[in-house]
Design a protein around this motif. Sequence first.
Motif, PDB file in Angstrom:
ATOM      1  N   THR A 160       0.847  -1.179   0.000  1.00  0.00           N
ATOM      2  CA  THR A 160       0.000   0.000   0.000  1.00  0.00           C
ATOM      3  C   THR A 160       0.892   1.240   0.000  1.00  0.00           C
ATOM      4  N   SER A 161       0.290   2.404  -0.152  1.00  0.00           N
ATOM      5  CA  SER A 161       1.014   3.676  -0.089  1.00  0.00           C
ATOM      6  C   SER A 161       0.381   4.552   0.976  1.00  0.00           C
ATOM      7  N   GLU A 162       1.198   5.358   1.619  1.00  0.00           N
ATOM      8  CA  GLU A 162       0.729   6.257   2.667  1.00  0.00           C
ATOM      9  C   GLU A 162       1.357   7.626   2.483  1.00  0.00           C
ATOM     10  N   PRO A 163       0.559   8.695   2.628  1.00  0.00           N
ATOM     11  CA  PRO A 163       1.149  10.034   2.599  1.00  0.00           C
ATOM     12  C   PRO A 163       1.914  10.302   3.897  1.00  0.00           C
ATOM     13  N   LEU A 164       3.016  11.006   3.768  1.00  0.00           N
ATOM     14  CA  LEU A 164       3.725  11.478   4.949  1.00  0.00           C
ATOM     15  C   LEU A 164       3.077  12.772   5.434  1.00  0.00           C
ATOM     16  N   VAL A 165       3.040  12.940   6.752  1.00  0.00           N
ATOM     17  CA  VAL A 165       2.469  14.159   7.333  1.00  0.00           C
ATOM     18  C   VAL A 165       3.409  14.703   8.393  1.00  0.00           C
ATOM     19  N   TRP A 166       3.350  16.004   8.581  1.00  0.00           N
ATOM     20  CA  TRP A 166       4.070  16.640   9.674  1.00  0.00           C
ATOM     21  C   TRP A 166       3.270  16.456  10.963  1.00  0.00           C
ATOM     22  N   VAL A 167       3.952  16.215  12.069  1.00  0.00           N
ATOM     23  CA  VAL A 167       3.296  16.091  13.372  1.00  0.00           C
ATOM     24  C   VAL A 167       4.080  16.897  14.401  1.00  0.00           C
ATOM     25  N   ALA A 168       3.347  17.496  15.345  1.00  0.00           N
ATOM     26  CA  ALA A 168       4.007  18.308  16.366  1.00  0.00           C
ATOM     27  C   ALA A 168       3.040  18.561  17.509  1.00  0.00           C
ATOM     28  N   ASP A 222       5.777  14.920  21.266  1.00  0.00           N
ATOM     29  CA  ASP A 222       4.693  15.291  22.176  1.00  0.00           C
ATOM     30  C   ASP A 222       5.149  16.255  23.265  1.00  0.00           C
ATOM     31  N   GLY A 223       6.427  16.227  23.605  1.00  0.00           N
ATOM     32  CA  GLY A 223       6.951  17.143  24.608  1.00  0.00           C
ATOM     33  C   GLY A 223       7.199  18.538  24.083  1.00  0.00           C
ATOM     34  N   GLY A 224       6.946  18.746  22.781  1.00  0.00           N
ATOM     35  CA  GLY A 224       7.147  20.072  22.194  1.00  0.00           C
ATOM     36  C   GLY A 224       8.587  20.373  21.865  1.00  0.00           C
ATOM     37  N   HIS A 225       9.431  19.340  21.852  1.00  0.00           N
ATOM     38  CA  HIS A 225      10.867  19.563  21.625  1.00  0.00           C
ATOM     39  C   HIS A 225      11.249  19.565  20.153  1.00  0.00           C
ATOM     40  N   ALA A 226      10.398  18.975  19.300  1.00  0.00           N
ATOM     41  CA  ALA A 226      10.781  18.842  17.894  1.00  0.00           C
ATOM     42  C   ALA A 226       9.549  18.584  17.046  1.00  0.00           C
ATOM     43  N   LEU A 227       9.736  18.766  15.745  1.00  0.00           N
ATOM     44  CA  LEU A 227       8.735  18.438  14.733  1.00  0.00           C
ATOM     45  C   LEU A 227       9.049  17.040  14.208  1.00  0.00           C
ATOM     46  N   GLY A 228       8.017  16.290  13.849  1.00  0.00           N
ATOM     47  CA  GLY A 228       8.228  14.961  13.290  1.00  0.00           C
ATOM     48  C   GLY A 228       7.518  14.804  11.968  1.00  0.00           C
ATOM     49  N   ALA A 229       7.838  13.718  11.258  1.00  0.00           N
ATOM     50  CA  ALA A 229       7.149  13.358  10.017  1.00  0.00           C
ATOM     51  C   ALA A 229       6.979  11.851  10.003  1.00  0.00           C
ATOM     52  N   MET A 230       5.786  11.399   9.669  1.00  0.00           N
ATOM     53  CA  MET A 230       5.504   9.962   9.673  1.00  0.00           C
ATOM     54  C   MET A 230       4.327   9.667   8.755  1.00  0.00           C
ATOM     55  N   PRO A 231       4.127   8.396   8.401  1.00  0.00           N
ATOM     56  CA  PRO A 231       2.955   8.053   7.594  1.00  0.00           C
ATOM     57  C   PRO A 231       1.671   8.440   8.320  1.00  0.00           C
ATOM     58  N   ARG A 232       0.685   8.877   7.572  1.00  0.00           N
ATOM     59  CA  ARG A 232      -0.570   9.306   8.190  1.00  0.00           C
ATOM     60  C   ARG A 232      -1.178   8.203   9.065  1.00  0.00           C
ATOM     61  N   CYS A 233      -1.097   6.952   8.618  1.00  0.00           N
ATOM     62  CA  CYS A 233      -1.712   5.868   9.386  1.00  0.00           C
ATOM     63  C   CYS A 233      -1.090   5.738  10.769  1.00  0.00           C
ATOM     64  N   THR A 234       0.233   5.881  10.879  1.00  0.00           N
ATOM     65  CA  THR A 234       0.877   5.762  12.184  1.00  0.00           C
ATOM     66  C   THR A 234       0.625   6.999  13.038  1.00  0.00           C
ATOM     67  N   ALA A 235       0.558   8.165  12.371  1.00  0.00           N
ATOM     68  CA  ALA A 235       0.266   9.390  13.116  1.00  0.00           C
ATOM     69  C   ALA A 235      -1.132   9.322  13.719  1.00  0.00           C
ATOM     70  N   GLU A 236      -2.110   8.879  12.933  1.00  0.00           N
ATOM     71  CA  GLU A 236      -3.485   8.801  13.427  1.00  0.00           C
ATOM     72  C   GLU A 236      -3.619   7.734  14.509  1.00  0.00           C
ATOM     73  N   TYR A 237      -2.953   6.612  14.333  1.00  0.00           N
ATOM     74  CA  TYR A 237      -3.033   5.554  15.340  1.00  0.00           C
ATOM     75  C   TYR A 237      -2.463   6.032  16.675  1.00  0.00           C
ATOM     76  N   ALA A 238      -1.369   6.786  16.608  1.00  0.00           N
ATOM     77  CA  ALA A 238      -0.720   7.272  17.830  1.00  0.00           C
ATOM     78  C   ALA A 238      -1.403   8.504  18.400  1.00  0.00           C
ATOM     79  N   GLY A 239      -2.431   9.043  17.723  1.00  0.00           N
ATOM     80  CA  GLY A 239      -3.120  10.226  18.219  1.00  0.00           C
ATOM     81  C   GLY A 239      -2.280  11.481  18.121  1.00  0.00           C
TER      82      GLY A 239
END
Length: 309
Positions: A160-168, A222-239
Motif C-alpha cells: 500500500t502507499s501512505e502520505p507522509l504528514v508533519w506532526v508536532a 509530544d513534549g514540544g521539543h521537535a517536529l516529526g514526520a511519519m505516515p498518516r496511518c501511524t500518526a493517526e493511530y498514535a493520536g
Amino acid sequence: MALLNVDIDLLRTFLTVLDTQSFTRTAERLLRTQPAISQQIKKLEDTVGAPLITRDRNAITPTTTGLVVKSYAEGIIGLNDKMLADLLDAAPAVLRIGLPDDYAAIYLPEILRIAALRLPETEISCHADISRNLGKRVANGDLDLAILTADPETPSLHVTSEPLVWVADAGFDHQARPLRLSMFHDGCVIRRSVTEVLSQQNITFRISHSSDSNSMIITAIDGGHALGAMPRCTAEYAGMQIVDDPSLPPLPKIDIALLVREQANPAVRELALGAIAALAPSTPADSDGDNHSLTGTIAPAMAPASSTI
C-alpha cells in the motif's frame, strides 16, 4: 561437452505461464515481478537454445520445443514437490517476521491473524528493526518475511502507499529556524525524504532527537521539543497532532512493501499472499504490459534493502 543444469525455478515459471496464460498473473502467483518472469523465460530459452512460447492477443502457446520442455518440466517439478512433501512438514516450526517499530501496531495484528489461521501450530517470532536492516535480514535468511518501507533500489512487493504528514505538539513553533526534527536514526527512508524536501526548499533544520524506537521519537514530539514526520496511518493511530502549516513544504507518499525469503517454505509464501490481500486497500487490475502492484522480485538477496521508516 559439459552438461547444463536447468534451474527448476525456470521450469516452474514456464509451466505457470502456460497455466495462467499471463505473465502478470504468473508474477502474482510466484511472488515475482512481471519483468522478472520475462527474464526467467528468456533465460530458459537461452538454456535450451530455442523459443519456448508464442504470444498473441488470445493465448500463450508452447512451441514444438516448448511442448518437449513442458513434458519434462511437469515430471521434474512433480518429483521435486513430492520429495519435499515427503521430507518436510508443510508448516515451519518457527515463522520469523520483521517490521519497523512504528508499523507493528498497524500491520502486525492482521499478519498474526492470518498466521493463526494458516499456521496454527507455528511459533511466530517477531523482530523490530529499521527497514534497511530488515531487507538485509530477509536476504541473508535470518527472517522469513518482512513488512517495510520500500526503497526503489530494493525489489519488493507493493502492499500500500501512505502520505507522509508533519506532526508536532500544539505549542511547537514551526517558524523557528533551524527547524528541530525528531526522526529515526540515519539510514531511514522517511528521514532521507524529509531532509531532501527541506533542503530543496532552502529551509534550515537540524536533527535534534533521533532513535530506533518510535515511542521515543513520539515522546520528543509530544513534549514540544521537535517536529516529526511519519505516515498518516501511524500518526493517526498514535493520536498525533497533524500539522497543516503553509510554512512547511508538502511531503511525498511512501510505499509500504513486503519481502519474502528466497527459500521460504511454500506455506510461508501462501501466508505472504494472504497478508498482501488483507493489508492492501485495493488492487488495481493488472495487464501483461503493466506492473502496478509489484516493484521487484520479492524474495532474493539483491540490492541493499530499503532504508527504513
